[in-house]
Scaffold this active site. Structure first.
Site, mmCIF file in Angstrom:
data_model
loop_
_atom_site.group_PDB
_atom_site.id
_atom_site.type_symbol
_atom_site.label_atom_id
_atom_site.label_comp_id
_atom_site.label_asym_id
_atom_site.label_seq_id
_atom_site.Cartn_x
_atom_site.Cartn_y
_atom_site.Cartn_z
ATOM 1 N N HIS A 75 4.963 -3.674 -7.130
ATOM 2 C CA HIS A 75 6.106 -2.796 -7.432
ATOM 3 C C HIS A 75 6.245 -2.610 -8.946
ATOM 4 C CE1 HIS A 75 7.506 -4.750 -3.541
ATOM 5 N NE2 HIS A 75 7.533 -3.473 -3.231
ATOM 6 N N LYS A 205 -1.895 0.996 -2.146
ATOM 7 C CA LYS A 205 -1.916 -0.041 -1.096
ATOM 8 C C LYS A 205 -1.548 0.530 0.274
ATOM 9 C CE LYS A 205 -0.658 -4.003 0.995
ATOM 10 N NZ LYS A 205 0.666 -3.804 1.478
ATOM 11 N N ASP A 206 -0.540 1.419 0.296
ATOM 12 C CA ASP A 206 -0.112 2.028 1.560
ATOM 13 C C ASP A 206 -0.650 3.457 1.594
ATOM 14 O OD1 ASP A 206 1.879 -0.085 2.662
ATOM 15 O OD2 ASP A 206 2.344 0.103 0.553
ATOM 16 N N MET A 240 -1.411 -7.476 -2.930
ATOM 17 C CA MET A 240 -0.050 -8.014 -2.976
ATOM 18 C C MET A 240 0.839 -7.277 -1.990
ATOM 19 S SD MET A 240 0.665 -8.736 -6.925
ATOM 20 C CE MET A 240 -0.359 -9.902 -7.805
#
Ligand code: AMP
Length: 370
Positions: A75, A205-206, A240
């Site tokens: 983040h 990541k997504d 992560m």
């Protein structure tokens, strides 16, 4: 050092008065003398909007980083990217119920409000020293604010106002989590309408989320630019994720199988292979070996997992491809479920929930277009 306070006004004078008088839990943590600037915390739409309008009139650019909290370095890298190209960064923290299926445990999603604010505050101090854009506000709405007319519904077809992006939202992650991307697209549409950011930031990541959001922005003519930030990984390669806190050392070690499998397949592509079966065979080889190894171990030593999918897909449509067109590249992705540990040793470091919570891991690697 920065401080936080709950904001209902955009006036700087009132802000400063709030900052020194407020007894909010977060600001109470900070020594008053060191306060030089405040990060606004908005819980409602109207005050955020009037603040946003003032920034617009002042010629400031705004980047939005939507999150569900439980902030980690992934983040933070998004916030850094936003601060590098906007003068003001808004971070939203909201665990959105409509993206959790009725059988998925919304309550077990980690919530770490104090730590989240602390990390943002530290980062803002750093950004201040570097002369970069700053963290202007945290938007942490209640569910009543986000779903003002009807309670959030996670059933299908469900009752409420939803954004659906098909068929992208129904493949891969969407197959095992049918309401997930409807919930994501719906909440992001709300956030985009509220913040009206110049740019919005999402993590690679997504990957499927990035494809859904890009499509939504294009199809609904939303006036914002979508930026994708590379995946942050642990030094051992594990992507992560807020959910990694549920992995103790044993499941963490075995869970690395996913990133290793994708890396093996990526190497095959980089060595010139373009055929789907040939590329994915490298990933499956890593997975099958690890799976067989675990099955031969004692219950006190092993961590079992199930593979949901391993995919090789087109970067824009996420449709599976038989051959990678090197001019387009492709997305290698996968999802596995780490099952609860069957038996502990009493000596090892356990994760939150003592490794009894199943953890779904997802990861992906973009195969670069040449
Ligand atoms: P979440 O709080 O899980 O909804 O994630 C908020 C944003 O952070 C999403 O855009 C994610 O893709 C992004 N994100 C999560 N993990 C990582 C990571 N390891 N690296 C980069 N971005 C991430």
């Amino acid at each position: 050092m920065a401080s936080f306070f709950f904001s209902g006004s955009s006036s700087r004078a009132i802000r400063q008065a709030h900052a020194s008088l407020s007894s909010t839990p977060a600001s109470a943590l900070l020594p008053r003398r060191q306060i030089v600037r405040s990060i606004h915390i908005f819980r409602d739409v109207a005050p955020l909007r009037s603040h946003r309008r003032a920034l617009l009139l002042d010629g400031q650019s705004v980047g939005l980083v939507p999150t569900m909290g439980a902030l980690h370095h992934g983040h933070i890298s998004l916030v850094r990217a936003a601060a590098a190209e906007n003068s003001k960064v808004f971070v939203s923290i909201y665990v959105n119920p409509t993206q959790f299926g009725v059988h998925e445990d919304l309550d077990s999603y980690p919530k770490t409000w104090d730590s989240d604010l602390h990390q943002l505050q530290q980062l803002d101090d750093e950004l201040n020293k570097d002369g970069k854009g700053r963290i202007e506000a945290v938007f942490a709405p209640t569910t009543k604010v986000m779903y003002p007319t009807l309670p959030p519904d996670s059933t299908l077809p469900g009752v409420g106002s939803f954004v659906t992006i098909t068929p992208i939202a129904s493949v891969l992650e969407g197959k095992s989590r049918p309401v997930f991307f409807r919930g994501v697209a719906t909440v992001c549409m709300k956030l985009f309408n509220i913040v009206e950011a110049d740019r919005v930031y999402f993590g690679q990541k997504d990957v499927q989320q990035t494809v859904v959001i890009k499509r939504m922005v294009q199809d609904f003519h939303i006036d914002t630019q979508v930026r994708i930030v590379p995946t942050e990984r642990e030094p051992d390669g594990l992507a992560m994720s807020s959910r990694n806190v549920y992995l103790g050392e044993r499941r963490h070690r075995v869970g690395l199988v996913l990133s290793k499998a994708l890396r093996a397949a990526e190497n095959a592509y980089n060595m010139g292979r373009t055929n789907r079966d040939e590329i994915l065979a490298f990933a499956w080889d890593v997975i099958n070996r690890m799976s067989m190894e675990q099955e031969t171990l004692e219950k006190t030593e092993r961590a079992l997992f199930e593979v949901d999918y391993i995919s090789l897909a087109d970067p824009d449509t996420l449709a599976e491809v038989e051959t990678v067109d090197p001019r387009r590249g492709a997305i290698l992705s996968g999802a596995i479920k780490m099952l609860p540990l069957e038996e502990g040793t009493g000596r090892e470091k356990l994760g939150l929930g003592e490794d009894k919570v199943p953890v779904r891991l997802i990861d992906n690697i973009p195969l670069q277009a040449i």
